[in-house]
Design a protein around this motif. Structure first.
Motif, PDB file in Angstrom:
ATOM      1  N   GLY A 479      -4.282 -11.801  -2.879  1.00  0.00           N
ATOM      2  CA  GLY A 479      -4.186 -11.062  -1.625  1.00  0.00           C
ATOM      3  C   GLY A 479      -4.701  -9.644  -1.805  1.00  0.00           C
ATOM      4  O   GLY A 479      -4.460  -9.015  -2.837  1.00  0.00           O
ATOM      5  N   ILE A 480      -5.397  -9.122  -0.803  1.00  0.00           N
ATOM      6  CA  ILE A 480      -5.928  -7.759  -0.833  1.00  0.00           C
ATOM      7  C   ILE A 480      -5.587  -7.081   0.490  1.00  0.00           C
ATOM      8  O   ILE A 480      -5.865  -7.622   1.565  1.00  0.00           O
ATOM      9  CB  ILE A 480      -7.451  -7.748  -1.055  1.00  0.00           C
ATOM     10  CG1 ILE A 480      -7.804  -8.413  -2.399  1.00  0.00           C
ATOM     11  CG2 ILE A 480      -7.984  -6.320  -1.009  1.00  0.00           C
ATOM     12  CD1 ILE A 480      -9.302  -8.567  -2.622  1.00  0.00           C
ATOM     13  N   ILE A 481      -4.962  -5.892   0.420  1.00  0.00           N
ATOM     14  CA  ILE A 481      -4.622  -5.124   1.612  1.00  0.00           C
ATOM     15  C   ILE A 481      -5.060  -3.679   1.387  1.00  0.00           C
ATOM     16  O   ILE A 481      -4.708  -3.075   0.367  1.00  0.00           O
ATOM     17  CB  ILE A 481      -3.108  -5.164   1.918  1.00  0.00           C
ATOM     18  CG1 ILE A 481      -2.615  -6.613   2.053  1.00  0.00           C
ATOM     19  CG2 ILE A 481      -2.795  -4.381   3.185  1.00  0.00           C
ATOM     20  CD1 ILE A 481      -1.110  -6.736   2.178  1.00  0.00           C
ATOM     21  N   CYS A 482      -5.823  -3.133   2.320  1.00  0.00           N
ATOM     22  CA  CYS A 482      -6.237  -1.733   2.243  1.00  0.00           C
ATOM     23  C   CYS A 482      -5.419  -0.915   3.239  1.00  0.00           C
ATOM     24  O   CYS A 482      -5.007  -1.421   4.290  1.00  0.00           O
ATOM     25  CB  CYS A 482      -7.724  -1.603   2.547  1.00  0.00           C
ATOM     26  SG  CYS A 482      -8.772  -2.443   1.311  1.00  0.00           S
ATOM     27  N   TYR A 483      -5.200   0.350   2.917  1.00  0.00           N
ATOM     28  CA  TYR A 483      -4.406   1.203   3.802  1.00  0.00           C
ATOM     29  C   TYR A 483      -5.146   2.532   4.009  1.00  0.00           C
ATOM     30  O   TYR A 483      -5.491   3.223   3.060  1.00  0.00           O
ATOM     31  CB  TYR A 483      -3.006   1.423   3.241  1.00  0.00           C
ATOM     32  CG  TYR A 483      -2.948   2.078   1.876  1.00  0.00           C
ATOM     33  CD1 TYR A 483      -2.648   3.439   1.749  1.00  0.00           C
ATOM     34  CD2 TYR A 483      -3.180   1.359   0.710  1.00  0.00           C
ATOM     35  CE1 TYR A 483      -2.584   4.051   0.501  1.00  0.00           C
ATOM     36  CE2 TYR A 483      -3.115   1.956  -0.547  1.00  0.00           C
ATOM     37  CZ  TYR A 483      -2.813   3.313  -0.639  1.00  0.00           C
ATOM     38  OH  TYR A 483      -2.754   3.904  -1.867  1.00  0.00           O
ATOM     39  N   PRO A 484      -5.426   2.904   5.262  1.00  0.00           N
ATOM     40  CA  PRO A 484      -6.183   4.129   5.530  1.00  0.00           C
ATOM     41  C   PRO A 484      -5.413   5.404   5.157  1.00  0.00           C
ATOM     42  O   PRO A 484      -5.975   6.338   4.600  1.00  0.00           O
ATOM     43  CB  PRO A 484      -6.440   4.067   7.045  1.00  0.00           C
ATOM     44  CG  PRO A 484      -6.197   2.638   7.419  1.00  0.00           C
ATOM     45  CD  PRO A 484      -5.185   2.128   6.470  1.00  0.00           C
ATOM     46  N   GLU A 485      -4.118   5.434   5.471  1.00  0.00           N
ATOM     47  CA  GLU A 485      -3.335   6.646   5.224  1.00  0.00           C
ATOM     48  C   GLU A 485      -2.085   6.336   4.397  1.00  0.00           C
ATOM     49  O   GLU A 485      -2.096   6.401   3.194  1.00  0.00           O
ATOM     50  CB  GLU A 485      -2.947   7.293   6.566  1.00  0.00           C
ATOM     51  CG  GLU A 485      -4.124   7.802   7.375  1.00  0.00           C
ATOM     52  CD  GLU A 485      -4.838   8.961   6.709  1.00  0.00           C
ATOM     53  OE1 GLU A 485      -4.183   9.658   5.901  1.00  0.00           O
ATOM     54  OE2 GLU A 485      -6.038   9.158   6.968  1.00  0.00           O
TER      55      GLU A 485
END
Length: 548
Positions: A479-485
């Motif tokens: 699983g891959i999750i990106c977070y802007p802030e």
């Protein structure tokens, strides 16, 4: 006694589906030889169906065995059904075609649109894979179902087929244990008379009157306590109980007599003639007349001194092991862009839950939460074995998939024994890169974590594979999750689910929503919102990660 298999197959109705008569006779013969049809519910199979339900997020799971005329259910969740007539069974297609059947929407499948399982049990999604033994016979099926249509990927099919292999392994292990137990029972019968004699000689037979005065003693009393039988008769048996135990024991005994109890079992400290302390197990039966008037007792005294002293030494060892186990857990990290905290409680002195995190490089962190099968010493030893690998592994391998594979290899190489005893554990493996604001993870059969990115709905951290150690080369999905802030991650072991129940994620969502960044950590806030029992049913661990 095995049934006449050939006659069964010859008398099949025209609507009964099968691959060939020869294969049908072979599989029915093995099925009945396994002595599993029409047996009681067993925890081992229920554990697998529950695990499958959680992994695939479906309400219905069945482990079934196909006889000559029935689909008999060995274990199920989400549906109250014991058996289905074979001619009415969807799963007989699996027996005939020797492959899985996938029905994503029964309303679109002309074969099963009006099938009783769809109408009576509101099942529209149904997948069934064969249970194939090591001899190559398909003896039954492993099925999952849902009350609404849904899609099913090749990756999910591979996972379900992996679970079917696990079910067959449990069936064959159960049969091996039955055979072993049969031979053991034969040996026990031959030795029972001798063992009974030896056990009786180790105990002291004692009888008292209604006042508690000793009226009969076996000669073994003299070797045990140092007093002769003659000098002991007519004395109260309380005279030989240690002062520290005497008042408590006397009150307990009197209360049982007043309640007209049938028997009494207690471990009590006695003092021998030489002044030595001995721990004796008292097993007394109370004697009453026909009017329920107390007449006295008869029973046995067994010397447990060595066992009690050994247990005291083991407790000291467990206390030391607990200190060692706690000493290697990770301390909180509070960096500007990364904050991690944990709340941990064990159900026993030693725990199978283990957590570890490390800063790998500037802005890069590795986190793992492990829940080893079982409790106590054995599971703690497995968790410590895993812990010894983690620092070097996270530093060297910055990929949760590769970490999964290395831990899986470690478990299979060092811990899984050739006699069929399997060690496995669930885990959440996370790699966090705060420089690129990216989180990678593998959920190895673990409870689903939550990751909230900014103010959006939380991501469910469910991608991954089977528990580590179950099989050598399972399919793995990262699983891959990106977070802007900003982002917040909550992960936990199943001890929290045992307390909260099925709505554990709803509870955690509420905690994420209501949590205020005060002096209290998020993991502490979660546990404060739950009423913990005095005795935990399982080890409990909650980890919170805040990314800014």
């Amino acid at each position: 006694m095995l049934k006449n298999i050939k006659e069964m197959v010859e008398n099949f109705s025209p609507s009964t589906l099968y691959s060939s008569k020869l294969e049908e006779m072979s599989r029915l013969t093995e099925l009945y030889q396994l002595y599993i049809v029409d047996t009681e519910q067993e925890e081992e199979f229920d554990h697998i169906t529950t695990l499958i339900r959680d992994v695939f997020t479906v309400p219905v799971v069945l482990i079934s065995l196909i006889t000559e005329d029935r689909q008999w259910i060995k274990s199920c969740v989400g549906i109250n059904i014991k058996e289905i007539m074979r001619d009415d069974s969807i799963c007989q297609h699996v027996i005939a075609d020797k492959k899985a059947i996938i029905i994503e929407n029964m309303e679109n499948d002309t074969r099963f649109k009006n099938h009783p399982i769809a109408i009576e049990h509101n099942i529209y999604f149904y997948v069934s894979v064969p249970l194939t033994t090591s001899k190559g016979n398909i003896i039954g099926t492993l099925c999952i179902g849902d009350h609404k249509p849904k899609s099913f990927t090749n990756h999910q099919l591979q996972l379900l087929e992996s679970f079917s292999g696990l079910v067959v392994q449990e069936i064959e292990k159960r049969y091996a244990l039955l055979v072993e137990a049969k031979w053991k029972d034969k040996l026990l019968q031959e030795n029972r008379r001798y063992l009974s004699l030896v056990n009786n000689l180790q105990d002291v037979v004692i009888q008292t009157d209604e006042q508690g005065n000793i009226s009969f003693l076996a000669p073994a009393w003299e070797d045990l306590m140092g007093y002769t039988v003659e000098e002991t008769l007519n004395q109260s048996f309380l005279n030989f109980v240690s002062t520290a135990n005497r008042d408590h024991f006397s009150k307990l005994f009197s209360n049982l007599v007043e309640r007209k109890a049938d028997n009494f079992k207690q471990v009590v400290q006695y003092i021998t003639k030489s002044g030595k302390k001995k721990w004796l197990r008292l097993v007394f039966s109370f004697i009453y007349d026909k009017n329920k008037e107390f007449l006295g007792t008869i029973g046995t005294l067994s010397d447990l001194t060595d066992l009690v002293e050994l247990e005291n030494e083991r407790q000291k060892d467990r206390d030391l092991a607990k200190k060692v186990q706690l000493s290697v857990t990770s301390n909180p990290i509070h960096h500007p862009s990364f904050k991690i905290d944990c709340e941990y409680h064990s159900s026993l002195d030693l725990s199978g839950d283990m957590y570890y995190w490390v800063q790998i490089d500037e802005g890069k962190y590795g986190v793992i939460l492990v829940d080893v099968m079982g409790h106590g010493i054995a599971s703690s030893l497995v968790s410590m074995s895993i812990r010894s690998l983690l620092h070097g592994l996270f530093k060297k391998v910055q990929d949760p998939v590769l970490i999964y594979k290395e831990l899986n290899r470690h478990i299979h190489t060092l811990l899984n024994s050739p006699d069929g005893i399997i060690s496995y554990f669930t885990a959440m493996i996370i790699y966090i890169d705060t420089n690129n604001k990216r989180v990678e993870f593998v959920n190895a059969g673990h409870p689903k974590g939550l990751m909230q990115v900014d103010d959006t709905l939380p991501h469910i951290m469910d991608k991954g594979s089977l528990p580590i150690g179950l099989m050598e080369h399972p399919p793995i999905e990262k699983g891959i999750i990106c977070y802007p802030e900003d982002a917040t991650i909550l992960i936990y072991t199943d001890g929290l689910g045992d307390i909260i129940g099925d709505d554990v994620n709803q509870k955690l969502l509420l905690c994420l929503k209501e949590y205020k960044k005060t002096t209290k950590t998020l993991s502490r806030y979660v546990l404060d919102s739950v009423e913990l029992p005095d005795k935990l049913p399982d080890d409990l661990c909650v980890i919170s990660i805040e990314l800014n």
